[in-house]
Scaffold this active site. Structure first.
Site, PDB file in Angstrom:
ATOM      1  N   LYS A 124      29.901   2.314 -57.107  1.00  0.00           N
ATOM      2  CA  LYS A 124      28.969   1.006 -57.696  1.00  0.00           C
ATOM      3  C   LYS A 124      29.269   0.674 -59.023  1.00  0.00           C
ATOM      4  O   LYS A 124      29.510  -0.716 -59.622  1.00  0.00           O
ATOM      5  CB  LYS A 124      27.774   0.718 -56.826  1.00  0.00           C
ATOM      6  CG  LYS A 124      27.228  -0.459 -57.054  1.00  0.00           C
ATOM      7  CD  LYS A 124      25.700  -0.687 -56.651  1.00  0.00           C
ATOM      8  CE  LYS A 124      24.831   0.211 -57.735  1.00  0.00           C
ATOM      9  NZ  LYS A 124      23.509  -0.160 -57.530  1.00  0.00           N
ATOM     10  N   ASP A 142      25.337  -3.555 -53.800  1.00  0.00           N
ATOM     11  CA  ASP A 142      24.035  -3.066 -53.864  1.00  0.00           C
ATOM     12  C   ASP A 142      23.393  -3.595 -52.875  1.00  0.00           C
ATOM     13  O   ASP A 142      23.874  -4.050 -51.899  1.00  0.00           O
ATOM     14  CB  ASP A 142      23.456  -3.479 -55.351  1.00  0.00           C
ATOM     15  CG  ASP A 142      23.476  -5.265 -55.226  1.00  0.00           C
ATOM     16  OD1 ASP A 142      23.567  -6.005 -54.439  1.00  0.00           O
ATOM     17  OD2 ASP A 142      22.618  -5.543 -56.246  1.00  0.00           O
TER      18      ASP A 142
END
Length: 214
Positions: A124, A142
């Site tokens: 991420k 997320d």
């Protein structure tokens, strides 16, 4: 599990996001690729606002790997003590700064594999840096994107990897660059976890969420 929206609906959704905010921006404050990388690494299990408060003074004195190494781990801790897991994060920032300085001449690499090899940098974080700084259509999933993707039918999936692939596979190509920012901001301010603001939602009529609020 929510059904994936069809292509025409997806195009209309992202056309609306684009019309409202053509150039969405992340909310982590930074001055270069290095400070962006550090800010994103620090933001794990923390809010962007909290990270920004901690890094405001930090980045004024340590905006390169060399300056961060000169500050040292204890000096860094003094700046980020208000952020969760600050000791472990400080350790990783110093380690990744040393690697950047020794192996990359102080520059942040534009390769996902190289980024993910850095201490404390997961997929991420790497995707955020690739997208925001290097303008690659990388999708950083997320909790907001995971929720919005599944709730709306934009990118349904049982885990973040599946949701990431769904965004990459189903969002029209011309909207890929900014897709994750539109979805994050939508989840943060409109399609919130506990009380989604459906009456104010830009895509209310296209969303598959069955429990829309009045």
């Amino acid at each position: 599990m929510t059904t994936q929206l069809d292509f025409n609906t997806m195009r209309e959704i992202f056309a609306r996001f684009h019309a409202r905010e053509p150039e969405p921006r992340g909310e982590l404050e930074h001055v270069n690729a290095y400070t962006l990388l550090v800010a994103v690494a620090l933001s794990a299990q923390a809010t962007d606002k909290g990270v920004n408060r901690a890094t405001k003074a930090l980045f004024e004195i340590a905006d390169t790997p060399a300056k961060m190494l000169a500050l040292g781990e204890e000096g860094l801790i003094e700046h980020i003590r208000t952020i969760g897991l600050y000791r472990n994060k400080a350790r990783n920032v110093i380690k990744l700064s040393r690697i950047l300085e020794e192996q990359y001449g102080g520059e942040v690499p534009s390769s996902r594999a190289a980024l993910q090899a850095l201490p404390g940098v997961g997929r991420k974080t790497a995707n955020v840096v690739l997208n925001m700084w290097f303008r690659q259509p990388a999708q950083a999933v997320d909790t907001h994107i995971f929720r919005v993707g599944n709730r709306t039918g934009i990118a349904p999936g049982r885990n973040v990897d599946v949701v990431e692939r769904a965004v990459e596979d189903n969002v029209p190509a011309e909207f890929q660059l900014h897709a994750h920012h539109w979805l994050i901001l939508h989840g943060r301010y409109t399609c919130t976890a506990r009380a989604p603001r459906c009456s104010l939602c830009l895509i209310n009529d296209l969303c598959t969420f069955e429990e829309k609020t009045a």
